[in-house]
Motif scaffolding. Structure first.
Motif, short mmCIF file in Angstrom:
data_model
loop_
_atom_site.label_atom_id
_atom_site.label_comp_id
_atom_site.label_asym_id
_atom_site.label_seq_id
_atom_site.Cartn_x
_atom_site.Cartn_y
_atom_site.Cartn_z
N LYS A 180 0.81 -1.30 -0.02
CA LYS A 180 0.00 -0.07 0.13
C LYS A 180 0.96 1.24 0.09
CE LYS A 180 -4.18 -1.84 2.34
NZ LYS A 180 -4.99 -1.84 3.72
N LYS B 44 3.99 1.76 -0.93
CA LYS B 44 4.65 1.71 -2.48
C LYS B 44 3.87 2.43 -3.34
CE LYS B 44 7.40 -1.08 -5.53
NZ LYS B 44 7.83 -2.38 -6.09
N LYS B 45 2.70 1.95 -3.54
CA LYS B 45 1.64 2.46 -4.56
C LYS B 45 1.31 3.94 -4.15
CE LYS B 45 0.75 -1.03 -7.30
NZ LYS B 45 1.23 -0.63 -8.81
N GLU B 46 1.35 4.18 -3.07
CA GLU B 46 0.84 5.61 -2.54
C GLU B 46 2.33 6.53 -2.97
OE1 GLU B 46 0.02 8.57 1.44
OE2 GLU B 46 0.29 6.25 1.32
N GLU C 125 4.29 5.81 -5.36
CA GLU C 125 4.66 5.85 -6.97
C GLU C 125 3.80 6.82 -7.53
OE1 GLU C 125 4.22 1.62 -7.74
OE2 GLU C 125 6.10 1.17 -7.70
N ASN C 126 2.55 6.80 -6.97
CA ASN C 126 1.52 8.05 -7.47
C ASN C 126 2.13 9.33 -7.35
OD1 ASN C 126 -0.21 5.89 -8.22
ND2 ASN C 126 -1.22 5.96 -6.33
N ARG C 127 2.62 9.65 -5.96
CA ARG C 127 3.29 10.92 -5.71
C ARG C 127 4.45 11.13 -6.59
NH1 ARG C 127 3.95 11.05 0.69
NH2 ARG C 127 4.69 13.43 -0.28
N ALA D 91 4.98 9.91 -9.61
CA ALA D 91 4.75 9.94 -11.08
C ALA D 91 4.28 11.69 -11.23
CB ALA D 91 3.35 8.92 -11.38
N SER D 92 3.52 12.26 -10.19
CA SER D 92 3.02 13.68 -10.44
C SER D 92 4.19 14.54 -10.18
CB SER D 92 1.62 13.75 -9.24
OG SER D 92 2.62 13.84 -8.07
N LYS E 96 7.66 13.62 -11.03
CA LYS E 96 8.80 13.34 -11.88
C LYS E 96 9.06 14.40 -13.20
CE LYS E 96 10.72 9.52 -14.40
NZ LYS E 96 10.58 8.28 -15.06
N LYS F 161 10.61 4.53 -1.57
CA LYS F 161 10.01 3.28 -2.51
C LYS F 161 10.97 2.22 -2.68
CE LYS F 161 9.88 2.58 -7.75
NZ LYS F 161 10.44 3.42 -8.80
#
Length: 346
Positions: A170, A172-174, A176-178, A180-181, A183, A206
Motif C-alpha cells: 500500500k 509503495k503504491k501511494e 509511486e503515485n506521488r 509520478a505527479s 517526476k 519506494k
C-alpha cells in the motif's frame, strides 16, 4: 603536430542518470525474455556505469555515519540509491551457472542500501536477518509443528509477515503515485530545492519497500539453488582414477631365443619375444592376474595339450618323435615363415 584532445570522463550525475535509465528500459522492455542479447547488453552497461558512480561516491566521501539526513545536500540525496539500483540490475542477469552468485551479490547490495537508510533514519522498517548457514530458511524444531506451541508461533509469524507485506504494498503504491505527479516537474529543471529533496526522499522510501521484497524473494531462491546444487553433487558419478592400459605392439611369441632368431628372419618388421620375456614384461606392467597361480590342465587349450604331450615324449627319448621334431626344425631353418604363399604377391 597537434596533440589529441583527451575524452572527458563522464561526470558523477551522468553515470547515475544513465545507469538508472538503462534499468528503467530493462524493466519496461517489450522483449519476450530478459535473456535477449540486447537486454543483457543494457544490463552489463548499466552495472558498469553504476559501479563507476559508486566508486566516485566513495572517493568523495559523500555520506558519513555521524551526520543526519538534513545535513545531506538535496542534490546528493539521489546517490543514496546507488546500492539499491545495483542490486536491481544484478538480479537482471540470466547466467544460470552463476545464478547463486548473482542473487547473493544482489542481496548484499540491497542490504547495504537498507543499512544506509537505517543510519539516516529514513522510513520505519526492520533489517532482514543475515543468513548464517545454507539451512537458515528451513523450518526449525520450534516452528516446524512438532509441538502446539511451535505451530502457534509459526502461524503468528506468517500472519505478521503477510500483514507487513500488505502494508508495504500500500505504501509503495501511494509513493509511486506521488512520484509520478512530480517526476516531469523535477526533470524539467523547474522544481525548487525543497521539491527536489522531497522527490528523492520519496524515491528512497519506494526503494526501501522494493529492497525488503527482493531480499525476501532472494532468501527463498537461495534455498532452492543450494538444494539443487547439492542434488547435482549427490547424483554425480564418483570419479575413479584408472590407469589407461597401453596398447601392445604386435610381435611373434617363441619358445626360446633360438626359435626367435629363426622366425625373426622371415618377418624383419615384427619383433620377436620368448615366452619368458613376454611373461616378465606383463608382470612388470601389473597385468598378470594369475601370477603365482599354477596352471592346471583345464586352463590349457587342446593345441597346448598336444604340444605339452609332444615335449613330454621328447623328454622320454621317444625315437620316432625325436626324428619328426628334428626334421621339422631342419625344414623350418631353410623355409622362412610364409614361404610358398602365392596368394599375396606383395
Amino acid at each position: 603536430m597537434a596533440e589529441g584532445i583527451a575524452e572527458t570522463p563522464p561526470r558523477l550525475p551522468e553515470l547515475l542518470e544513465t545507469g538508472w535509465r538503462l534499468l528503467d528500459e530493462v524493466d519496461t522492455s517489450t522483449e519476450p525474455s530478459s535473456g535477449v542479447p540486447a537486454v543483457q547488453d543494457k544490463v552489463r552497461r548499466g552495472l558498469d556505469l553504476l559501479q563507476q558512480a559508486a566508486r566516485g561516491v566513495a572517493q568523495l566521501d559523500l555520506f558519513s555515519q555521524n551526520e543526519d539526513l538534513e545535513e545531506i545536500a538535496s542534490a546528493d540525496l539521489k546517490y543514496l540509491l546507488l546500492p539499491a539500483l545495483l542490486g536491481a540490475l544484478t538480479m537482471k542477469q540470466v547466467n544460470l551457472s552463476k545464478r547463486l552468485e548473482h542473487v547473493q551479490s544482489a542481496r548484499a547490495h540491497f542490504m547495504d542500501f537498507l543499512k544506509l537508510c537505517k543510519n539516516y533514519q529514513i522510513g520505519k522498517f526492520h533489517l532482514p536477518p543475515t543468513p548464517e548457514s545454507p539451512n537458515e530458511n528451513e523450518p526449525t524444531e520450534s516452528t516446524s509443528g512438532a509441538s502446539p506451541a511451535g505451530t502457534q508461533s509459526s502461524l503468528v509469524a506468517m500472519a505478521s509477515g503477510r500483514q507487513a507485506k500488505i502494508e508495504r504494498y500500500k505504501q509503495k503504491k501511494e509513493v509511486e503515485n506521488r512520484l509520478a505527479s512530480m517526476k516531469a516537474f523535477v526533470e524539467s529543471g523547474q522544481a525548487e530545492e525543497e521539491q527536489i529533496r522531497e522527490f528523492y526522499v520519496l524515491q528512497i522510501q519506494k526503494w526501501i519497500t522494493t529492497s525488503l521484497d527482493e531480499i525476501e524473494s532472494i532468501d527463498q531462491e537461495i534455498v532452492i539453488l543450494r538444494g539443487r546444487n547439492a542434488l547435482k553433487q549427490a547424483s554425480a558419478p564418483p570419479q575413479t582414477s584408472q590407469r589407461p592400459r597401453t596398447a601392445m605392439k604386435p610381435f611373434i611369441l617363441t619358445r626360446d631365443a633360438m626359435q626367435a632368431k629363426v622366425l625373426g628372419a622371415g618377418y624383419p618388421s615384427l619383433a620377436t619375444m620368448t615366452v619368458n620375456d613376454w611373461y616378465e614384461q606383463r608382470c612388470k606392467q601389473g597385468i598378470m592376474p594369475d601370477k603365482g597361480k599354477p596352471q592346471t590342465t583345464a586352463d590349457l587349450s587342446e593345441e597346448e595339450l598336444q604340444k605339452e604331450q609332444q615335449e613330454k615324449k621328447v623328454e622320454e627319448d621317444d625315437e620316432e618323435t625325436l626324428q619328426k621334431t628334428r626334421a621339422w626344425e631342419d625344414w623350418k631353418d631353410t623355409h622362412p615363415r610364409g614361404f610358398g604363399n602365392r596368394k599375396n604377391m606383395g
